[in-house]
Design a protein around this motif. Structure first.
Motif, mmCIF file in Angstrom:
data_model
loop_
_atom_site.group_PDB
_atom_site.id
_atom_site.type_symbol
_atom_site.label_atom_id
_atom_site.label_comp_id
_atom_site.label_asym_id
_atom_site.label_seq_id
_atom_site.Cartn_x
_atom_site.Cartn_y
_atom_site.Cartn_z
ATOM 1 N N VAL A 45 91.716 -112.817 -3.498
ATOM 2 C CA VAL A 45 91.538 -111.694 -3.352
ATOM 3 C C VAL A 45 90.655 -111.152 -4.315
ATOM 4 N N SER A 46 90.672 -111.582 -5.461
ATOM 5 C CA SER A 46 89.568 -111.020 -6.717
ATOM 6 C C SER A 46 88.216 -111.338 -6.132
ATOM 7 N N THR A 47 87.956 -112.911 -5.593
ATOM 8 C CA THR A 47 86.665 -113.246 -5.323
ATOM 9 C C THR A 47 86.227 -112.572 -3.870
ATOM 10 N N THR A 48 87.243 -112.116 -2.883
ATOM 11 C CA THR A 48 86.850 -111.089 -1.837
ATOM 12 C C THR A 48 86.365 -109.870 -2.012
ATOM 13 N N LEU A 49 87.072 -109.205 -3.281
ATOM 14 C CA LEU A 49 86.748 -107.909 -3.530
ATOM 15 C C LEU A 49 85.312 -107.869 -4.296
ATOM 16 N N THR A 113 82.025 -93.825 0.804
ATOM 17 C CA THR A 113 82.401 -94.596 1.873
ATOM 18 C C THR A 113 82.799 -95.872 1.208
ATOM 19 N N ALA A 114 81.914 -96.430 0.437
ATOM 20 C CA ALA A 114 81.994 -97.846 -0.154
ATOM 21 C C ALA A 114 83.273 -97.728 -1.147
ATOM 22 N N GLN A 115 83.429 -96.484 -1.909
ATOM 23 C CA GLN A 115 84.638 -96.816 -2.729
ATOM 24 C C GLN A 115 86.017 -96.571 -1.803
ATOM 25 N N GLN A 116 85.993 -95.985 -0.775
ATOM 26 C CA GLN A 116 87.161 -95.855 -0.077
ATOM 27 C C GLN A 116 87.488 -97.017 0.752
ATOM 28 N N GLU A 117 86.364 -97.893 1.304
ATOM 29 C CA GLU A 117 86.581 -99.158 1.493
ATOM 30 C C GLU A 117 86.962 -99.913 0.719
ATOM 31 N N MET A 118 86.623 -100.023 -0.491
ATOM 32 C CA MET A 118 87.116 -100.947 -1.510
ATOM 33 C C MET A 118 88.477 -100.699 -1.782
ATOM 34 N N VAL A 119 88.909 -99.470 -1.787
ATOM 35 C CA VAL A 119 90.367 -99.068 -2.022
ATOM 36 C C VAL A 119 91.214 -99.565 -1.083
ATOM 37 N N ALA A 120 90.867 -99.445 0.328
ATOM 38 C CA ALA A 120 91.540 -99.831 1.574
ATOM 39 C C ALA A 120 91.672 -101.251 1.541
ATOM 40 N N LYS A 121 90.753 -101.790 1.201
ATOM 41 C CA LYS A 121 90.594 -103.601 1.157
ATOM 42 C C LYS A 121 91.628 -103.938 0.202
ATOM 43 N N GLN A 122 91.338 -103.295 -1.138
ATOM 44 C CA GLN A 122 92.264 -103.668 -2.162
ATOM 45 C C GLN A 122 93.805 -103.717 -1.714
ATOM 46 N N GLY A 123 94.039 -102.657 -1.043
ATOM 47 C CA GLY A 123 95.554 -102.216 -0.640
ATOM 48 C C GLY A 123 95.933 -103.353 0.398
ATOM 49 N N GLU A 124 94.795 -103.563 1.318
ATOM 50 C CA GLU A 124 95.122 -104.721 2.578
ATOM 51 C C GLU A 124 95.324 -105.954 1.964
#
Length: 190
Positions: A45-49, A113-124
Motif C-alpha cells: 500500500v505504501s509503495t502504491t501511494l 484534485t490530487a490531494q482528494q485522490e490521494m485520500v480516496a486511494k489511501q482509504g480504499e
C-alpha cells in the motif's frame, strides 16, 4: 424490618459480586504501528501511494514549469513595450495575463484534485488492512479473555495509555494471528 435487611443484604451481595466480576476483566495493549509496518500488505500500500504521489507531483510540476515559462515570456514581452507598439503589445500582454490566470487556476485545481485522490486511494487501500487488523485484535482478545485492548503507539505526541505495568502486551499475538513472523523489534514499555 426483616424484609428491609434481607433486601439490603441481597443488594450488597449483588453490588460486591458485580464489582468482583468487573475487577477480573483483563486489559491489554499493543503497538499498532509496529504491527502495520510488519504487514507485507501495508508495504505494498505504501509503495502504491508513493507512486501515485510522485505521478501527481510530476503532473503539477509540469504545469508549474509551463506557468513559469509563460510568465517569463510575458515579462520579456513587457520589456518591449513602447509608445509606438503600446496598443499591440498591450493586447498581447492582456491575453498572456488571462492565460497565466487560467494556468494558475488549473494548478490549484490539480493540486486539490490530487490531494482528494490521494485520500480516496489511501482509504480504499487501507480499509481492508484496518478490517484485517481489527479482526485479528478481536480474535486474540477473545482467545485470551481480554475485555479491552488499548493502542500504545504514540501518534502526534499522545496515546490512550499514560502508563502500564505488568499489562498484557498482545502485539506479538496479533502479529502471529496475521501470519507475520516475529522480528527482532521488541515492543518497548514506557
Amino acid at each position: 424490618m426483616k424484609k428491609f435487611i434481607k433486601v439490603s443484604f441481597t443488594a450488597a451481595v449483588l453490588l460486591f459480586s458485580a464489582h468482583a466480576v468487573n475487577a477480573q476483566q483483563k486489559i491489554a495493549h499493543l503497538n499498532s504501528q509496529e504491527i502495520f509496518t510488519s504487514m507485507p500488505e501495508a508495504r505494498a500500500v505504501s509503495t502504491t501511494l508513493e507512486s501515485l504521489q510522485k505521478t501527481k507531483q510530476a503532473q503539477i510540476e509540469k504545469m508549474q514549469s509551463d506557468y513559469s515559462t509563460k510568465y517569463n515570456a510575458a515579462v520579456a514581452k513587457n520589456k518591449t513595450l513602447s509608445e509606438t507598439n503600446k496598443e499591440t503589445v498591450g493586447k498581447e500582454l492582456q491575453a498572456m495575463e488571462t492565460e497565466l490566470e487560467g494556468i494558475k487556476k488549473g494548478i490549484d485545481q490539480a493540486t486539490q484534485t490530487a490531494q482528494q485522490e490521494m485520500v480516496a486511494k489511501q482509504g480504499e487501500l487501507m480499509g481492508p488492512l484496518q478490517t484485517k487488523f481489527i479482526t485479528a485484535v478481536r480474535a486474540v482478545a477473545k482467545e485470551k479473555g481480554i475485555a479491552y485492548v488499548f493502542d500504545s503507539f504514540s501518534q502526534q505526541g499522545s496515546n490512550n495509555i499514560l502508563a502500564w505495568e505488568n499489562g498484557i502486551d498482545v502485539t506479538a499475538a496479533v502479529k502471529a494471528k496475521l501470519g507475520i513472523a516475529a522480528g527482532p523489534a521488541a515492543a518497548k514499555k514506557s
